[in-house]
Design a protein around this motif. Structure first.
Motif, PDB file in Angstrom:
ATOM      1  N   SER A  54       0.714  -1.014  -0.074  1.00 39.38           N
ATOM      2  CA  SER A  54       0.056  -0.011  -0.050  1.00 39.38           C
ATOM      3  C   SER A  54       1.122   1.338   0.186  1.00 39.38           C
ATOM      4  O   SER A  54       1.993   1.401   0.619  1.00 39.38           O
ATOM      5  CB  SER A  54      -0.945  -0.029   1.435  1.00 39.38           C
ATOM      6  N   PRO A  55       0.556   2.389  -0.840  1.00 35.57           N
ATOM      7  CA  PRO A  55       1.362   3.534  -0.611  1.00 35.57           C
ATOM      8  C   PRO A  55       1.139   4.293   0.505  1.00 35.57           C
ATOM      9  O   PRO A  55       1.810   5.384   0.273  1.00 35.57           O
ATOM     10  CB  PRO A  55       1.158   4.095  -2.027  1.00 35.57           C
ATOM     11  N   TRP A  78       4.393  -0.322  -5.422  1.00 37.52           N
ATOM     12  CA  TRP A  78       3.298   0.378  -4.900  1.00 37.52           C
ATOM     13  C   TRP A  78       1.930   0.047  -5.367  1.00 37.52           C
ATOM     14  O   TRP A  78       1.792   0.249  -6.691  1.00 37.52           O
ATOM     15  CB  TRP A  78       3.424   1.721  -4.709  1.00 37.52           C
ATOM     16  N   ASP A  79       0.808  -0.297  -4.708  1.00 37.12           N
ATOM     17  CA  ASP A  79      -0.369  -0.874  -5.508  1.00 37.12           C
ATOM     18  C   ASP A  79      -1.580  -0.125  -4.584  1.00 37.12           C
ATOM     19  O   ASP A  79      -1.690  -0.633  -3.405  1.00 37.12           O
ATOM     20  CB  ASP A  79      -0.651  -2.297  -5.440  1.00 37.12           C
ATOM     21  N   ARG A  80      -2.089   0.937  -4.999  1.00 38.20           N
ATOM     22  CA  ARG A  80      -3.128   1.724  -4.212  1.00 38.20           C
ATOM     23  C   ARG A  80      -4.513   0.817  -3.791  1.00 38.20           C
ATOM     24  O   ARG A  80      -5.060   0.906  -2.869  1.00 38.20           O
ATOM     25  CB  ARG A  80      -3.646   2.917  -5.038  1.00 38.20           C
ATOM     26  N   VAL A  93      -5.241  -8.613  -5.891  1.00 40.52           N
ATOM     27  CA  VAL A  93      -3.966  -8.358  -6.197  1.00 40.52           C
ATOM     28  C   VAL A  93      -2.859  -9.463  -6.184  1.00 40.52           C
ATOM     29  O   VAL A  93      -2.068  -9.442  -6.764  1.00 40.52           O
ATOM     30  CB  VAL A  93      -3.543  -7.220  -4.948  1.00 40.52           C
ATOM     31  N   ILE A  94      -3.226 -10.476  -5.071  1.00 39.61           N
ATOM     32  CA  ILE A  94      -2.431 -11.660  -5.317  1.00 39.61           C
ATOM     33  C   ILE A  94      -2.515 -12.459  -6.703  1.00 39.61           C
ATOM     34  O   ILE A  94      -1.587 -12.972  -7.269  1.00 39.61           O
ATOM     35  CB  ILE A  94      -2.794 -12.749  -4.166  1.00 39.61           C
ATOM     36  N   ALA A 107       2.704  -5.755   2.039  1.00 41.34           N
ATOM     37  CA  ALA A 107       2.741  -4.888   2.994  1.00 41.34           C
ATOM     38  C   ALA A 107       1.366  -4.272   2.982  1.00 41.34           C
ATOM     39  O   ALA A 107       1.047  -3.336   2.109  1.00 41.34           O
ATOM     40  CB  ALA A 107       3.792  -3.886   3.223  1.00 41.34           C
ATOM     41  N   GLY A 108       0.352  -4.260   4.178  1.00 39.93           N
ATOM     42  CA  GLY A 108      -0.791  -3.290   4.077  1.00 39.93           C
ATOM     43  C   GLY A 108      -1.611  -3.332   5.365  1.00 39.93           C
ATOM     44  O   GLY A 108      -0.915  -3.056   6.418  1.00 39.93           O
TER      45      GLY A 108
END
Length: 179
Positions: A54-55, A78-80, A93-94, A107-108
């Motif tokens: 997460s950004p 980075w993935d919003r 996302v996975i 990471a989130g």
């Protein structure tokens, strides 16, 4: 076999006057916990061929502090979509992870990460760590999931084995909940 390590961001500063939740930074306890978790990850020999995060500021700062303890930069993609995502969105996302990556660090935030673990890991007696996750997934905690499948696109509910669940307080009791 695919391995997914989930890292919840470290403790953030609620008393910091920021306009948006997205911009909330870590507090000093969170920074210490993240660095300790990084050192522990290094001591376990954990390596990652892909990192996605997460950004949000608190996640970026967590990864910076983990890198200090780990001894090398983690260079995330980075993935919003991860910011405050549900377990279903995190599963999307996975499914989009590069197939060449076998060991991924993700990471989130909670509750999404906790819900993801509970969705992916079957509720059986053979998964005693799952009970710990169900009780609470604290900040700066890592959960390691292993999948028999050779592709990320095959990851689905009930297909993971939870092989590690490490909380900062397991490494240093002073990093546990405040009294």
């Amino acid at each position: 076999m695919k391995t997914l390590t989930l890292l919840r961001h470290a403790k953030s500063g609620w008393d910091d006057p920021v306009a948006r939740d997205f911009d909330r930074p870590l507090n000093s306890k969170g920074k210490r916990a993240a660095a300790m978790v990084g050192r522990h990850m290094k001591s376990l020999g954990l390596t990652f061929d892909h990192v996605v995060a997460s950004p949000a500021v608190r996640v970026a700062e967590t990864l910076d502090e983990v890198a200090v303890g780990y001894g090398e930069a983690l260079a995330p993609a980075w993935d919003r979509r991860i910011y405050l995502a549900s377990a279903v969105t995190l599963l999307d996302v996975i499914h989009d992870l590069p197939e060449m990556a076998d060991h991924v660090l993700f990471a989130g935030h909670n509750p999404g990460l906790e819900d993801l673990v509970l969705m992916l890991v079957p509720d059986t007696l053979a998964e005693p760590l799952r009970d710990d996750v169900e009780q609470k997934y604290p900040t700066a905690t890592i959960a390691e999931l292993r999948f028999e499948s050779g592709t990320w696109s095959d990851v689905a509910a009930g297909t993971a084995r939870l092989t590690r669940f490490i909380r900062p307080r397991d490494l240093d009791p002073a990093l546990g909940p405040d009294d």
